[in-house]
Enzyme design. Structure first.
Site, short mmCIF file in Angstrom:
data_model
loop_
_atom_site.label_atom_id
_atom_site.label_comp_id
_atom_site.label_asym_id
_atom_site.label_seq_id
_atom_site.Cartn_x
_atom_site.Cartn_y
_atom_site.Cartn_z
N PHE A 1 0.82 -1.21 0.00
CA PHE A 1 0.00 0.00 0.00
C PHE A 1 0.86 1.26 0.00
CE2 PHE A 1 -2.38 -3.29 2.20
CZ PHE A 1 -3.69 -3.14 1.78
N ASP A 2 0.36 2.28 -0.66
CA ASP A 2 0.78 3.65 -0.41
C ASP A 2 0.14 4.05 0.93
OD1 ASP A 2 1.69 6.37 -0.95
OD2 ASP A 2 -0.39 6.80 -1.44
N PHE A 3 0.56 5.17 1.50
CA PHE A 3 -0.05 5.60 2.77
C PHE A 3 -0.98 6.80 2.59
CE2 PHE A 3 -0.33 7.94 6.74
CZ PHE A 3 -0.77 6.94 7.59
N ASP A 4 -0.41 7.96 2.26
CA ASP A 4 -1.22 9.18 2.15
C ASP A 4 -2.24 9.07 1.03
OD1 ASP A 4 0.11 11.16 4.09
OD2 ASP A 4 1.81 10.42 2.95
N VAL B 1 -1.57 -0.90 -4.09
CA VAL B 1 -2.76 -0.07 -3.90
C VAL B 1 -2.34 1.37 -3.67
CG1 VAL B 1 -4.90 0.22 -2.61
CG2 VAL B 1 -3.87 -2.06 -2.82
#
Length: 211
Positions: free
Chosen positions: A7-10, A161
């Site tokens: 995953f990306d975070f922001d 994602v």
């Protein structure tokens, strides 16, 4: 067979849009004495912060600018940042299915780890690759490939994602299946531009892709 999700975070796991936009507006006013459009700020989402600030504030000390940016965010994280709907339920489900989970973000490691701990979701992730950990940043494939290698996974068995063009290009450059979250204003445009097959209405939709 998919056995890994990164995953990306922001903008993907957490809604940090409000805090980031307000932080940018603050430093533009403080240093450049001018307003900065939200459209421009959002176009930089997914880009390493150091790169954006070095480019836009080249006449100023980077240390001064980043200090001002971070000072503005102090005591605002808990007020302005939230996890997106069903994120924790989805992470818990995937972990229960023995799916390997990771993060590949353009955030600095310290702020990423702090955010994961604040939301009590650090326990779900086997690896975190941040801006500190790579030489080349998204949209280059290096962050994603590093995460995959550390997890002992393969590109064919991995989903990435994210919410930005940097994320989609990173996934495509790494030959990983890109998954786009559908809750940003430009999600439809990104889906069409990059021919993204899977767009999530909420994070729980991801569970339908794990068989």
């Amino acid at each position: 067979m998919i056995d890994t999700v990164i995953f990306d975070f922001d903008g993907t796991l957490a809604n940090t849009n409000k805090m980031i936009i307000n932080s940018f507006k603050h430093i533009y006013t403080e240093f450049l004495q001018k307003n900065c459009s939200e459209e421009y700020i959002m176009s930089t989402f997914g880009e390493p912060l150091e790169l954006t600030l070095t480019r836009d504030f080249e006449a100023f000390s980077f240390e001064d600018v980043i200090a001002c940016y971070r000072d503005y965010q102090k005591d605002r994280f808990n007020e302005e940042v939230t996890l997106y709907e069903t994120v924790e339920d989805t992470l818990n489900y995937l972990k229960g299915k023995s799916i390997k989970l990771g993060i590949a973000t353009s955030r600095l490691r310290s702020s990423t780890v702090s955010a994961l701990e604040t939301f009590n979701i650090a326990k779900y992730f086997d690896v975190v690759v941040s801006a500190d950990d790579v030489t080349k940043h998204k949209p280059d494939k290096e962050p994603l490939v590093k995460a995959i290698n550390e997890l002992g996974s393969t590109t064919e068995s991995t989903l990435y994602v994210g919410d930005s063009r940097f994320d989609m290009e990173c996934a495509l450059n790494a030959l990983v299946t890109p998954i786009l979250v559908g809750w940003q204003l430009n999600s439809n445009d990104l889906a069409q531009k990059y021919k993204i097959k899977h767009v999530l209405e909420k994070m729980w939709d991801l569970t339908n892709l794990i068989q």
